[in-house]
Design an enzyme around this catalytic site. Structure first.
Site, PDB file in Angstrom:
ATOM      1  N   ASP A 145      47.459  57.833  33.446  1.00 51.96           N
ATOM      2  CA  ASP A 145      48.099  59.051  32.939  1.00 51.96           C
ATOM      3  C   ASP A 145      49.419  58.745  32.248  1.00 51.96           C
ATOM      4  OD1 ASP A 145      49.466  58.353  35.263  1.00 51.96           O
ATOM      5  OD2 ASP A 145      48.576  59.955  36.449  1.00 51.96           O
ATOM      6  N   ASN A 180      49.613  65.703  48.030  1.00 50.38           N
ATOM      7  CA  ASN A 180      48.654  66.818  48.021  1.00 50.38           C
ATOM      8  C   ASN A 180      47.225  66.345  47.731  1.00 50.38           C
ATOM      9  OD1 ASN A 180      48.849  66.145  45.347  1.00 50.38           O
ATOM     10  ND2 ASN A 180      49.378  68.185  44.613  1.00 50.38           N
ATOM     11  N   HIS A 211      46.326  64.436  45.169  1.00 51.97           N
ATOM     12  CA  HIS A 211      45.980  64.220  43.751  1.00 51.97           C
ATOM     13  C   HIS A 211      45.711  62.736  43.492  1.00 51.97           C
ATOM     14  CE1 HIS A 211      50.404  63.746  42.123  1.00 51.97           C
ATOM     15  NE2 HIS A 211      49.942  62.610  42.583  1.00 51.97           N
ATOM     16  N   GLU A 236      45.360  67.583  40.049  1.00 53.48           N
ATOM     17  CA  GLU A 236      45.941  68.328  41.168  1.00 53.48           C
ATOM     18  C   GLU A 236      44.844  69.120  41.895  1.00 53.48           C
ATOM     19  OE1 GLU A 236      48.827  67.520  41.894  1.00 53.48           O
ATOM     20  OE2 GLU A 236      50.192  67.409  40.173  1.00 53.48           O
TER      21      GLU A 236
HETATM   22  P1  PGA Z   1      53.786  57.598  44.918  1.00 48.44           P
HETATM   23  O1  PGA Z   1      52.867  58.558  44.065  1.00 48.44           O
HETATM   24  O2  PGA Z   1      53.117  56.267  44.900  1.00 48.44           O
HETATM   25  O3  PGA Z   1      55.089  57.593  44.189  1.00 48.44           O
HETATM   26  O4  PGA Z   1      53.842  58.173  46.287  1.00 48.44           O
HETATM   27  C1  PGA Z   1      51.497  58.534  44.272  1.00 48.44           C
HETATM   28  C2  PGA Z   1      50.836  59.491  43.334  1.00 48.44           C
HETATM   29  O5  PGA Z   1      51.442  60.549  43.053  1.00 48.44           O
HETATM   30  O6  PGA Z   1      49.729  59.201  42.885  1.00 48.44           O
END
Ligand code: PGA
Length: 243
Positions: A63, A132, A134, A139
């Site tokens: 992304d 969450n 994702h 999301e």
């Molecule tokens: P993080 O993010 O590794 O900074 O916890 C993970 C994500 O949002 O995929």
């Protein structure tokens, strides 16, 4: 589904780098899907210390933010440059990120899907995991057949990512992301999760009912997924999952 639990974040990161080095050795034209965020930083640090024929590697990032110039310190292009691209002899034409500055986002997403297809598909997709659930910027509520497209970031995601920006307001509201359907087409998937803040979502992902409300549960239907997690992220899991 394979779950490997490590005592430390460093061991988890080394293991992920070993798997990538092994992939490069096994395949003539390895194609890797790559995440950003805090979790994969140790993996990238481990990977740049590996000896491998990186010039044969093709990469597709999951992304990119919409509305940040590529050169912005918090763009995912800059993230990848600072952690990986500046240190490995990757061929520039084999490095791919969605272009968050594209004026026609739909055409850009279509182009990205085509580029993945033209490369022969993704051999190994490495994922982080949002609090969450994702994966990429897919999301909760995202259809599992979704493809690369422009999306809005959940508020909880913007809050989580605010730590990388000067203020919460500066966190972009949109991104281009591979879809869940795009991710599920990878031949192998590895999910990295570290720290107690991920314990709950790891439990929901591995043990809860698969549901659109937790995008990562889509991975349960994939035949070749490995979770590399540390003890803190596995805290709610150990009595339940056989290792
Ligand atoms: P993080 O993010 O590794 O900074 O916890 C993970 C994500 O949002 O995929």
């Amino acid at each position: 589904m394979n779950v490997q639990i490590f005592d430390t974040y460093s061991e988890l990161s080394q293991r992920a780098a070993d798997i990538v080095a092994d992939l490069i050795q096994r395949l003539e034209n390895p194609v890797l899907g790559l995440p950003t965020g805090g979790t994969p930083e140790g993996f990238y640090a481990a990977l740049v210390r590996r000896q491998a024929e990186f010039d044969r590697l093709t990469t597709f990032n999951l992304d990119e933010y919409v509305g940040l110039p590529k050169e912005h310190a918090q763009s995912y292009y800059s993230y990848m440059k600072a952690r990986l691209f500046d240190y490995l002899p990757l061929q520039p034409q084999r490095i791919h990120l969605p272009n968050g500055e594209a004026t026609d986002a739909e055409a850009e997403c279509h182009r990205y899907e085509e580029a993945i297809r033209a490369a022969g598909g993704i051999d190994l997709m490495i994922l982080g995991l949002g609090h969450n659930g994702h994966i990429g910027f897919n999301e909760p509520g995202t259809p599992w057949e979704s493809r690369t497209r422009r999306v809005s970031l959940a508020e909880v995601t913007r809050q989580a990512n605010a730590r990388f920006f000067a203020s919460h307001e500066e966190v972009p509201k949109e991104a281009l992301t591979m879809g869940i359907g795009t991710i599920l087409e990878a031949r192998q998937i590895i999910v990295l999760a570290s720290g107690e803040s991920k314990a709950q979502i790891i439990h929901r992902t591995l043990v809860g009912e698969p549901s659109l409300a937790v995008p990562a549960t889509a991975l349960r239907g994939h035949g070749n997924v490995t979770f590399l997690i540390d003890r803190a992220a596995a805290a709610l899991l150990e009595p339940v999952v056989e290792i």
